[in-house]
Motif scaffolding. Structure first.
Motif, mmCIF file in Angstrom:
data_model
loop_
_atom_site.group_PDB
_atom_site.id
_atom_site.type_symbol
_atom_site.label_atom_id
_atom_site.label_comp_id
_atom_site.label_asym_id
_atom_site.label_seq_id
_atom_site.Cartn_x
_atom_site.Cartn_y
_atom_site.Cartn_z
ATOM 1 N N HIS A 1 -8.794 -10.035 -1.866
ATOM 2 C CA HIS A 1 -10.160 -9.496 -1.951
ATOM 3 C C HIS A 1 -10.464 -9.029 -3.367
ATOM 4 N N TYR A 2 -9.579 -8.227 -3.920
ATOM 5 C CA TYR A 2 -9.822 -7.683 -5.251
ATOM 6 C C TYR A 2 -9.574 -8.720 -6.343
ATOM 7 N N THR A 3 -8.699 -9.668 -6.092
ATOM 8 C CA THR A 3 -8.486 -10.752 -7.041
ATOM 9 C C THR A 3 -9.733 -11.623 -7.132
ATOM 10 N N MET B 1 7.183 -5.751 18.017
ATOM 11 C CA MET B 1 6.711 -4.861 16.973
ATOM 12 C C MET B 1 6.806 -5.524 15.608
ATOM 13 N N SER B 2 7.805 -6.392 15.436
ATOM 14 C CA SER B 2 7.924 -7.131 14.188
ATOM 15 C C SER B 2 6.684 -7.991 13.932
ATOM 16 N N VAL B 3 6.098 -8.539 14.983
ATOM 17 C CA VAL B 3 4.870 -9.319 14.832
ATOM 18 C C VAL B 3 3.781 -8.467 14.201
ATOM 19 N N ARG B 4 3.645 -7.240 14.676
ATOM 20 C CA ARG B 4 2.604 -6.353 14.142
ATOM 21 C C ARG B 4 2.880 -5.974 12.691
ATOM 22 N N VAL B 5 4.155 -5.770 12.370
ATOM 23 C CA VAL B 5 4.535 -5.479 10.988
ATOM 24 C C VAL B 5 4.174 -6.659 10.087
ATOM 25 N N GLU B 6 4.503 -7.870 10.523
ATOM 26 C CA GLU B 6 4.248 -9.060 9.715
ATOM 27 C C GLU B 6 2.750 -9.319 9.558
ATOM 28 N N LEU B 7 1.989 -9.132 10.618
ATOM 29 C CA LEU B 7 0.546 -9.356 10.525
ATOM 30 C C LEU B 7 -0.107 -8.343 9.599
ATOM 31 N N GLN B 8 0.410 -7.127 9.590
ATOM 32 C CA GLN B 8 -0.143 -6.151 8.660
ATOM 33 C C GLN B 8 0.146 -6.542 7.213
ATOM 34 N N ALA B 9 1.340 -7.085 6.950
ATOM 35 C CA ALA B 9 1.645 -7.568 5.601
ATOM 36 C C ALA B 9 0.710 -8.712 5.215
ATOM 37 N N ASP B 10 0.357 -9.558 6.178
ATOM 38 C CA ASP B 10 -0.629 -10.598 5.913
ATOM 39 C C ASP B 10 -1.978 -9.983 5.552
ATOM 40 N N CYS B 11 -2.360 -8.948 6.263
ATOM 41 C CA CYS B 11 -3.629 -8.272 5.999
ATOM 42 C C CYS B 11 -3.614 -7.617 4.625
ATOM 43 N N PHE B 12 -2.487 -7.002 4.260
ATOM 44 C CA PHE B 12 -2.358 -6.409 2.928
ATOM 45 C C PHE B 12 -2.458 -7.488 1.850
ATOM 46 N N ALA B 13 -1.907 -8.677 2.125
ATOM 47 C CA ALA B 13 -2.068 -9.790 1.194
ATOM 48 C C ALA B 13 -3.536 -10.165 1.058
ATOM 49 N N GLY B 14 -4.262 -10.071 2.169
ATOM 50 C CA GLY B 14 -5.695 -10.338 2.131
ATOM 51 C C GLY B 14 -6.439 -9.312 1.294
ATOM 52 N N ILE B 15 -6.023 -8.042 1.359
ATOM 53 C CA ILE B 15 -6.631 -7.015 0.515
ATOM 54 C C ILE B 15 -6.447 -7.372 -0.954
ATOM 55 N N TRP B 16 -5.236 -7.806 -1.308
ATOM 56 C CA TRP B 16 -4.998 -8.215 -2.690
ATOM 57 C C TRP B 16 -5.928 -9.370 -3.065
#
Length: 303
Positions: A231-233, A214-229
């Motif tokens: 995107h807008y940058t 489950m930690s893998v999924r948590v970490e990958l989501q944080a990577d995706c959230f970094a990608g969202i940032w």
């Protein structure tokens, strides 16, 4: 990244040069910190679904005047008593200024996303430290690497890590460094929307293998959230040629499989707890391409 001359965050505590002191009694320590991997391995396996709905539910409850964090208080990550708040001080060196600007840019992005849902974004503090530091999650040394402590809603960073990122991991460039900051801020978003508290609650009844998976999924989501940032940058015109490649290379270099090959010479897939290099690049790219929270559902989609 075109960062010079841009707003610096007021949420930076510069503790460099101060003694880290002792450990908080009963602090979360290793179990409470959410950090970038520094090599080594742990056992992993298992999984579950549905947690992404917490984000949607969080926004709905907030719109109705209900504080979902109060509802989750029994399952949040409880740390030891926190340090007396340090007064935020602006960094006066170039690297300190850079991470302060990156933090400010994440504030702008996440404030905008939350406001679009009729909510206020609770901005995290970033603590710059040297060698060792105390947090609500316990004592940490620079060897821990950058980490987010949900007990005090702060990102902790020893800037010497960026030298290590370039020399040891082969991930140089200012946008590789920005990716690291944005990833840790992604954990803050997970915390204030209830994802990290829920994970902490659920893993009490999980096996170690299930919790690591489950930690893998948590970490990958944080990577995706970094990608969202990112995107807008990019939409602001702040990215320069090669910036995205720098971030993708950083994600590649800190994948579990790449780290294990570097540190032990072989790969043990069942021990992964942050995601493979390809997974980390893929989920960062998903956030980058879409700019949408819904694209970051690592819990209900194959990873």
């Amino acid at each position: 990244m075109r960062w010079k001359g841009r707003r610096q965050s007021s949420n930076v505590e510069d503790r460099r040069g101060r003694s880290g002191g002792g450990m908080f009694p009963g602090g979360l320590g290793r179990g409470g910190r959410i950090r970038l991997p520094m090599g080594g391995s742990r056992r992993a396996g298992g999984g579950f679904s549905g947690i992404i709905m917490l984000v949607v539910l969080f926004f709905v409850l907030k719109a109705c005047g209900i504080d979902p964090l109060e509802m989750l208080s029994g399952g949040t990550m409880q740390g030891a008593p926190t340090q007396t708040q340090q007064q935020s001080t602006p960094a006066n060196d170039e690297m300190g200024q850079f991470v302060s600007v990156v933090l400010a840019e994440t504030e702008d992005v996440w404030n905008g996303i939350f406001q679009s849902q009729g909510m206020d974004y609770e901005e995290p503090n970033m603590v710059l430290f040297s060698n060792q530091v105390q947090s609500a999650c316990g004592f940490a040394s620079a060897a821990t690497g950058p980490f987010y402590c949900p007990g005090d809603n702060k990102v902790y960073l020893d800037l010497s890590f960026f030298d290590q990122l370039a020399r040891k991991f082969g991930a140089s460039g200012d946008f590789a460094q920005a990716y690291v900051v944005a990833h840790e801020v992604g954990h803050h978003v997970q915390n204030i929307t209830g994802i990290l508290p829920r994970f902490n609650q659920m893993r009490r009844s999980m096996s170690q293998a299930e919790a690591n998976a489950m930690s893998v999924r948590v970490e990958l989501q944080a990577d995706c959230f970094a990608g969202i940032w990112a995107h807008y940058t990019a939409q602001k015109g702040l990215l320069e040629e090669g910036d995205i490649d720098e971030a993708l290379n950083a994600a590649n270099q800190i994948g579990d499989d790449t780290l294990q090959r570097r540190t032990q010479g072989y790969v043990v897939p069942e021990s992964f707890n942050h995601g493979t290099s390809e997974q980390r690049k893929e989920w960062f790219a998903r956030g980058l391409e879409s700019g949408r929270l819904q694209a970051c559902d690592t819990f209900n989609n194959p990873i």
